[in-house]
Design an enzyme around this catalytic site. Structure first.
Site, PDB file in Angstrom:
ATOM      1  N   THR A 133       0.814  -1.210   0.000  1.00 19.02           N
ATOM      2  CA  THR A 133       0.000   0.000   0.000  1.00 19.02           C
ATOM      3  C   THR A 133       0.854   1.269   0.000  1.00 19.02           C
ATOM      4  OG1 THR A 133      -1.488   1.281   1.416  1.00 19.02           O
ATOM      5  CG2 THR A 133      -0.091  -0.272   2.527  1.00 19.02           C
ATOM      6  N   ASP A 134       0.276   2.363  -0.490  1.00 15.72           N
ATOM      7  CA  ASP A 134       0.976   3.655  -0.433  1.00 15.72           C
ATOM      8  C   ASP A 134       0.989   4.224   0.991  1.00 15.72           C
ATOM      9  OD1 ASP A 134      -1.719   4.350  -0.189  1.00 15.72           O
ATOM     10  OD2 ASP A 134      -1.645   5.972  -1.672  1.00 15.72           O
ATOM     11  N   GLU A 135       0.206   3.621   1.903  1.00 12.87           N
ATOM     12  CA  GLU A 135       0.121   4.182   3.260  1.00 12.87           C
ATOM     13  C   GLU A 135       1.437   4.041   4.022  1.00 12.87           C
ATOM     14  OE1 GLU A 135      -3.588   3.311   5.245  1.00 12.87           O
ATOM     15  OE2 GLU A 135      -4.642   3.122   3.339  1.00 12.87           O
ATOM     16  N   TYR A 158      -1.857  -0.485  10.910  1.00 16.05           N
ATOM     17  CA  TYR A 158      -1.961  -1.140   9.599  1.00 16.05           C
ATOM     18  C   TYR A 158      -0.764  -0.790   8.722  1.00 16.05           C
ATOM     19  CZ  TYR A 158      -3.253  -1.687   4.675  1.00 16.05           C
ATOM     20  OH  TYR A 158      -3.234  -1.998   3.328  1.00 16.05           O
ATOM     21  N   LYS A 162       2.348  -3.147   7.266  1.00 19.52           N
ATOM     22  CA  LYS A 162       2.645  -3.322   5.835  1.00 19.52           C
ATOM     23  C   LYS A 162       4.082  -2.848   5.533  1.00 19.52           C
ATOM     24  CE  LYS A 162       0.267  -4.577   2.920  1.00 19.52           C
ATOM     25  NZ  LYS A 162      -0.079  -5.934   2.384  1.00 19.52           N
ATOM     26  N   TYR A 215     -15.281  11.447   8.909  1.00 20.71           N
ATOM     27  CA  TYR A 215     -14.323  11.655  10.000  1.00 20.71           C
ATOM     28  C   TYR A 215     -13.744  13.078   9.927  1.00 20.71           C
ATOM     29  CZ  TYR A 215     -14.119   6.473  10.243  1.00 20.71           C
ATOM     30  OH  TYR A 215     -14.393   5.127  10.342  1.00 20.71           O
TER      31      TYR A 215
HETATM   32  P1  NAD Z   1      -9.370  -7.587   2.053  1.00 18.88           P
HETATM   33  O1  NAD Z   1      -9.399  -7.319   3.525  1.00 18.88           O
HETATM   34  O2  NAD Z   1     -10.590  -7.372   1.239  1.00 18.88           O
HETATM   35  O3  NAD Z   1      -8.933  -9.125   1.811  1.00 18.88           O
HETATM   36  C1  NAD Z   1      -7.912  -9.737   2.541  1.00 18.88           C
HETATM   37  C2  NAD Z   1      -8.035 -11.240   2.351  1.00 18.88           C
HETATM   38  O4  NAD Z   1      -6.954 -11.870   3.079  1.00 18.88           O
HETATM   39  C3  NAD Z   1      -9.342 -11.824   2.885  1.00 18.88           C
HETATM   40  O5  NAD Z   1      -9.908 -12.698   1.928  1.00 18.88           O
HETATM   41  C4  NAD Z   1      -8.910 -12.587   4.128  1.00 18.88           C
HETATM   42  O6  NAD Z   1      -9.742 -13.730   4.401  1.00 18.88           O
HETATM   43  C5  NAD Z   1      -7.493 -12.989   3.777  1.00 18.88           C
HETATM   44  N1  NAD Z   1      -6.666 -13.240   4.970  1.00 18.88           N
HETATM   45  C6  NAD Z   1      -6.564 -12.446   6.067  1.00 18.88           C
HETATM   46  N2  NAD Z   1      -5.724 -13.012   6.954  1.00 18.88           N
HETATM   47  C7  NAD Z   1      -5.268 -14.163   6.390  1.00 18.88           C
HETATM   48  C8  NAD Z   1      -4.365 -15.174   6.822  1.00 18.88           C
HETATM   49  N3  NAD Z   1      -3.757 -15.111   8.014  1.00 18.88           N
HETATM   50  N4  NAD Z   1      -4.105 -16.209   5.985  1.00 18.88           N
HETATM   51  C9  NAD Z   1      -4.728 -16.297   4.770  1.00 18.88           C
HETATM   52  N5  NAD Z   1      -5.608 -15.375   4.332  1.00 18.88           N
HETATM   53  C10 NAD Z   1      -5.870 -14.319   5.130  1.00 18.88           C
HETATM   54  O7  NAD Z   1      -8.145  -6.762   1.493  1.00 18.88           O
HETATM   55  P2  NAD Z   1      -7.962  -6.016   0.093  1.00 18.88           P
HETATM   56  O8  NAD Z   1      -8.494  -4.658   0.194  1.00 18.88           O
HETATM   57  O9  NAD Z   1      -8.384  -6.910  -1.003  1.00 18.88           O
HETATM   58  O10 NAD Z   1      -6.358  -5.889   0.060  1.00 18.88           O
HETATM   59  C11 NAD Z   1      -5.547  -6.935  -0.484  1.00 18.88           C
HETATM   60  C12 NAD Z   1      -4.090  -6.531  -0.374  1.00 18.88           C
HETATM   61  O11 NAD Z   1      -3.862  -5.334  -1.092  1.00 18.88           O
HETATM   62  C13 NAD Z   1      -3.619  -6.291   1.055  1.00 18.88           C
HETATM   63  O12 NAD Z   1      -2.317  -6.798   1.192  1.00 18.88           O
HETATM   64  C14 NAD Z   1      -3.629  -4.771   1.181  1.00 18.88           C
HETATM   65  O13 NAD Z   1      -2.673  -4.333   2.114  1.00 18.88           O
HETATM   66  C15 NAD Z   1      -3.267  -4.372  -0.237  1.00 18.88           C
HETATM   67  N6  NAD Z   1      -3.780  -3.048  -0.669  1.00 18.88           N
HETATM   68  C16 NAD Z   1      -5.115  -2.746  -0.528  1.00 18.88           C
HETATM   69  C17 NAD Z   1      -5.573  -1.507  -0.970  1.00 18.88           C
HETATM   70  C18 NAD Z   1      -7.033  -1.126  -0.880  1.00 18.88           C
HETATM   71  O14 NAD Z   1      -7.398   0.002  -1.226  1.00 18.88           O
HETATM   72  N7  NAD Z   1      -7.937  -2.015  -0.476  1.00 18.88           N
HETATM   73  C19 NAD Z   1      -4.687  -0.585  -1.544  1.00 18.88           C
HETATM   74  C20 NAD Z   1      -3.341  -0.941  -1.672  1.00 18.88           C
HETATM   75  C21 NAD Z   1      -2.903  -2.176  -1.234  1.00 18.88           C
HETATM   76  P1  TYD Z   2     -10.839   3.908   4.165  1.00 24.61           P
HETATM   77  O1  TYD Z   2     -11.778   3.466   3.095  1.00 24.61           O
HETATM   78  O2  TYD Z   2     -10.928   3.247   5.506  1.00 24.61           O
HETATM   79  O3  TYD Z   2      -9.373   3.769   3.566  1.00 24.61           O
HETATM   80  P2  TYD Z   2      -7.936   4.284   4.185  1.00 24.61           P
HETATM   81  O4  TYD Z   2      -8.126   4.697   5.581  1.00 24.61           O
HETATM   82  O5  TYD Z   2      -7.105   3.036   4.077  1.00 24.61           O
HETATM   83  O6  TYD Z   2      -7.493   5.390   3.291  1.00 24.61           O
HETATM   84  O7  TYD Z   2     -11.026   5.462   4.379  1.00 24.61           O
HETATM   85  C1  TYD Z   2     -10.858   6.368   3.307  1.00 24.61           C
HETATM   86  C2  TYD Z   2     -10.969   7.773   3.867  1.00 24.61           C
HETATM   87  O8  TYD Z   2     -12.307   7.980   4.331  1.00 24.61           O
HETATM   88  C3  TYD Z   2     -10.079   8.010   5.082  1.00 24.61           C
HETATM   89  O9  TYD Z   2      -9.627   9.378   5.052  1.00 24.61           O
HETATM   90  C4  TYD Z   2     -11.012   7.818   6.269  1.00 24.61           C
HETATM   91  C5  TYD Z   2     -12.338   8.310   5.731  1.00 24.61           C
HETATM   92  N1  TYD Z   2     -13.536   7.645   6.294  1.00 24.61           N
HETATM   93  C6  TYD Z   2     -14.599   8.414   6.767  1.00 24.61           C
HETATM   94  O10 TYD Z   2     -14.554   9.668   6.755  1.00 24.61           O
HETATM   95  N2  TYD Z   2     -15.713   7.773   7.233  1.00 24.61           N
HETATM   96  C7  TYD Z   2     -15.817   6.405   7.278  1.00 24.61           C
HETATM   97  O11 TYD Z   2     -16.849   5.868   7.751  1.00 24.61           O
HETATM   98  C8  TYD Z   2     -14.715   5.628   6.777  1.00 24.61           C
HETATM   99  C9  TYD Z   2     -14.762   4.124   6.797  1.00 24.61           C
HETATM  100  C10 TYD Z   2     -13.598   6.301   6.278  1.00 24.61           C
END
Ligand code: NAD
Ligand code: TYD
Length: 351
Positions: A133-135, A158, A162, A215
């Site tokens: 992630t970019d975070e 988180y 990462k 938020y």
């Molecule tokens: P998600 O929470 O939707 O899915 C995570 C999956 O991992 C789930 O299916 C869960 O059951 C599985 N999991 C959790 N713990 C596990 C374990 N111990 N063993 C096996 N499986 C396990 O997450 P997502 O949003 O699809 O993100 C996927 C990846 O991409 C993550 O590594 C996240 O850090 C990265 N990522 C997400 C975003 C985003 O915007 N969602 C952006 C950049 C990077």
């Molecule tokens: P989120 O989808 O949780 O992603 P991330 O925190 O990983 O960027 O949140 C996106 C943005 O929205 C973040 O600035 C937090 C804000 N947010 C709210 O304002 N209200 C909400 O209920 C949630 C879940 C997020």
């Protein structure tokens, strides 16, 4: 690539993982895809109903931090490559339960690296792709972008978990010559995202006539990317990315949360055929997330220049498709929000 290879995709039942699995199963019938997922609250096999019968697809339930299980899995399937997405992924949850993030994101990643290293006596033709992630880069002010050279400055449990996993993956490259590649991506949106993240939470709450929690002052900024554009980037990095390298992925699509929620409210009103402005009445400013990062913005120039990737989806179109998908999949939404589900704000930041 026409060669038959076997790829382990972790976290394939989650949001991004399910799109990655579907893409690899359909686009590369010559590859064997094994999806390893623990099926936590965030993982759901309904996300993959359309590929479950495919001849090149296998699902295995298991934990990436279970050493004996991983060794048997690697022995059975003789993987050529790993695409690692399994993680605890929600910042708010990491604030209340950091240990789950340490266990899966840090220890789980190292156990996966170790299992691959034990299995791969020869690294020739092997590849371990770590999706991040970019975070990890921390928080930006009003200007500037994260590049691959930006120093890490993670600020939530988180992002710190990462960041640790990214460092460990790179350490295995430098120390053991493990064939790794990494990417750091901005906020994704689209179908199958669990409704604790901002966009699906807002759609779900509007449907249930519940408050839309914003938020703090709502001026926090995120760079949003259509999930299938992320999948396209993962494909090109998996096949063409240089070993040992990191690629930033972003949509060049910054939105302040409040402006995004306005757009989303209007898209939902349009879908419901009611006057614009109806959903906006549900917006409620609430107590801020602790340690809330102000702004994320990605410079994905390296990926664009070196591997020819670029984002394809415009925000209005992407949001419209997302809203349509959630309205057309009411059963999915009802199922994943059944049981103990609550939007995270509802039981964490009240008061
Ligand atoms: P998600 O929470 O939707 O899915 C995570 C999956 O991992 C789930 O299916 C869960 O059951 C599985 N999991 C959790 N713990 C596990 C374990 N111990 N063993 C096996 N499986 C396990 O997450 P997502 O949003 O699809 O993100 C996927 C990846 O991409 C993550 O590594 C996240 O850090 C990265 N990522 C997400 C975003 C985003 O915007 N969602 C952006 C950049 C990077
Ligand atoms: P989120 O989808 O949780 O992603 P991330 O925190 O990983 O960027 O949140 C996106 C943005 O929205 C973040 O600035 C937090 C804000 N947010 C709210 O304002 N209200 C909400 O209920 C949630 C879940 C997020």
């Amino acid at each position: 690539m026409t060669t038959t290879i076997t790829i382990l995709i972790t976290g394939g039942a989650g949001f991004i993982g399910s799109h990655v699995v579907r893409h690899f199963v359909n686009a590369y019938p010559q590859y064997k895809i094994v999806n390893l997922d623990l099926l936590t609250y965030a993982g759901n096999l309904e996300n993959l109903k359309d590929v479950e019968g495919a001849p090149n697809y296998t699902f295995v339930k298991g934990d990436i931090s279970d050493v004996a299980f991983l060794d048997t899995l690697f022995e059975t399937h003789q993987f050529d490559a790993v695409i690692h997405l399994a993680a605890e992924s929600h910042v708010d949850r990491s604030i209340t339960d950091p240990m789950a993030f340490i266990r899966t994101n840090i220890i789980g990643t190292v156990e996966l690296l170790n299992a691959a290293r034990r299995s791969w006596t020869d690294f020739e033709g092997k590849r371990f792709y770590h999706v991040s992630t970019d975070e990890v880069y921390g928080s930006l002010g009003e200007t500037g972008y994260f590049t691959e050279e930006t120093s890490y400055d993670p600020r939530s449990p988180y992002s710190a978990s990462k960041a640790s996993s990214d460092f460990l993956v790179r350490a295995y490259w430098h120390t053991y010559g493990m064939p790794v590649v990494l990417s750091n991506c901005s906020n994704n949106y689209g179908p199958y995202q669990f409704p604790e993240k901002l966009i699906p939470l807002i759609i779900n709450n509007i449907q249930h006539d519940k408050p839309l929690p914003i938020y703090g002052d709502g001026k926090y900024t995120r760079d949003w990317l259509w999930v299938l554009d992320h999948v396209g980037a993962i494909d090109v990095i998996f096949h063409k990315g240089k070993l040992g390298e990191t690629y930033n992925i972003g949509g060049n699509n910054e939105w302040k949360n409040i402006d995004l929620v306005h757009l989303l409210c209007d898209a939902v009103d349009a879908r419901m055929g009611r006057p614009t402005g109806t959903a906006r009445q549900l917006i409620t400013f609430v107590k801020d997330r602790p340690g809330h990062d102000r702004r994320y913005a990605i410079d994905s120039g390296k990926l664009q220049r070196e591997l020819g990737w670029e984002p394809s989806m415009g925000m209005e179109e992407g949001l419209r498709r997302t809203v349509d998908w959630y309205f057309d999949h009411a059963d999915w939404l009802a199922h994943v929000t059944s049981g103990a589900y609550q939007g995270y704000y509802e039981h964490q930041y009240k008061g």
